[in-house]
Design an enzyme around this catalytic site. Sequence first.
Site, PDB file in Angstrom:
ATOM      1  N   LYS A  83      -3.940   9.539   8.358  1.00  0.00           N
ATOM      2  CA  LYS A  83      -3.674   8.714   7.191  1.00  0.00           C
ATOM      3  C   LYS A  83      -3.138   9.594   6.074  1.00  0.00           C
ATOM      4  CE  LYS A  83      -6.155   4.704   5.619  1.00  0.00           C
ATOM      5  NZ  LYS A  83      -7.485   4.190   5.296  1.00  0.00           N
TER       6      LYS A  83
HETATM    7  C1  E4P Z   1      -8.137   0.944   4.810  1.00  0.00           C
HETATM    8  O1  E4P Z   1      -7.415   1.645   5.444  1.00  0.00           O
HETATM    9  C2  E4P Z   1      -8.294   1.069   3.347  1.00  0.00           C
HETATM   10  O2  E4P Z   1      -8.681   2.351   3.013  1.00  0.00           O
HETATM   11  C3  E4P Z   1      -9.271   0.052   2.852  1.00  0.00           C
HETATM   12  O3  E4P Z   1      -8.960  -1.203   3.449  1.00  0.00           O
HETATM   13  C4  E4P Z   1      -9.322  -0.051   1.351  1.00  0.00           C
HETATM   14  O4  E4P Z   1     -10.117  -1.146   1.006  1.00  0.00           O
HETATM   15  P1  E4P Z   1     -10.727  -1.350  -0.469  1.00  0.00           P
HETATM   16  O5  E4P Z   1      -9.619  -1.736  -1.381  1.00  0.00           O
HETATM   17  O6  E4P Z   1     -11.717  -2.478  -0.296  1.00  0.00           O
HETATM   18  O7  E4P Z   1     -11.366  -0.060  -0.848  1.00  0.00           O
END
Ligand code: E4P
Length: 220
Positions: A83
């Site tokens: 990521k």
């Molecule tokens: C997933 O890859 C993201 O990091 C996550 O969905 C972020 O979600 P949030 O906005 O609830 O922190």
Amino acid sequence: MKIFLDTAEVADIRKYAAWGVIDGVTTNPSLIAKSGRVFEEVIEEICSIVDGPISAEVTSVETEGMVEEGTRLAGIHENVVIKVPLIPTGLAATKALAAKGIKTNVTLCFSATQALLAAKAGATMVSPFIGRLDDLGERGMALIEDIVRTFRNYPTLKTEVLVASIRNTDHVRQAALLGADISTIPPKIMDKMVGHHMTDKGLAAFLADWETRATGAPTS
Ligand code: E4P
């Protein structure tokens, strides 16, 4: 649509993996910190539970550092997807990681033009954060619609649209209707997706009726 779990809690991952519906897992630095566990150990354990893409996020913000970190994390397991934040150095890192055959999930996407750049850089997946846009009073799902339509216009772009920052079951429903490739779903939303009071009521009635059935004479 593929379903990923959005968590670093291995107990939750085991629970939902047992349902047979989980195609992958996404983590981020906040989720890893919340787990209270060592990053690499959690990623390794998740890989032993789910046989699909497992996102592990770099924390460097320089291209060289991201590539170095990403290469190391990719060595944990063949299913690890790196990521990378959607910033200029992240795009360069995405390109470099792709050249090494390492899959990427370009994260923190908040516009269709960002998603286009991620795809051009060779991202395996791009993660638009719809809940955080909703929090700003914008319509996060409109972004998914834009990205899905944009990518459909250019079939050479192979990047998958991974709907992230999901806050409710309707986000999942709409993502599926729009043809998004993946939704990454927090555990509590998984419970809401499966539950319906009419299912519970119907099952209770079936089981109660079953107790009143004719049983017939025993055969010898
Ligand atoms: C997933 O890859 C993201 O990091 C996550 O969905 C972020 O979600 P949030 O906005 O609830 O922190």
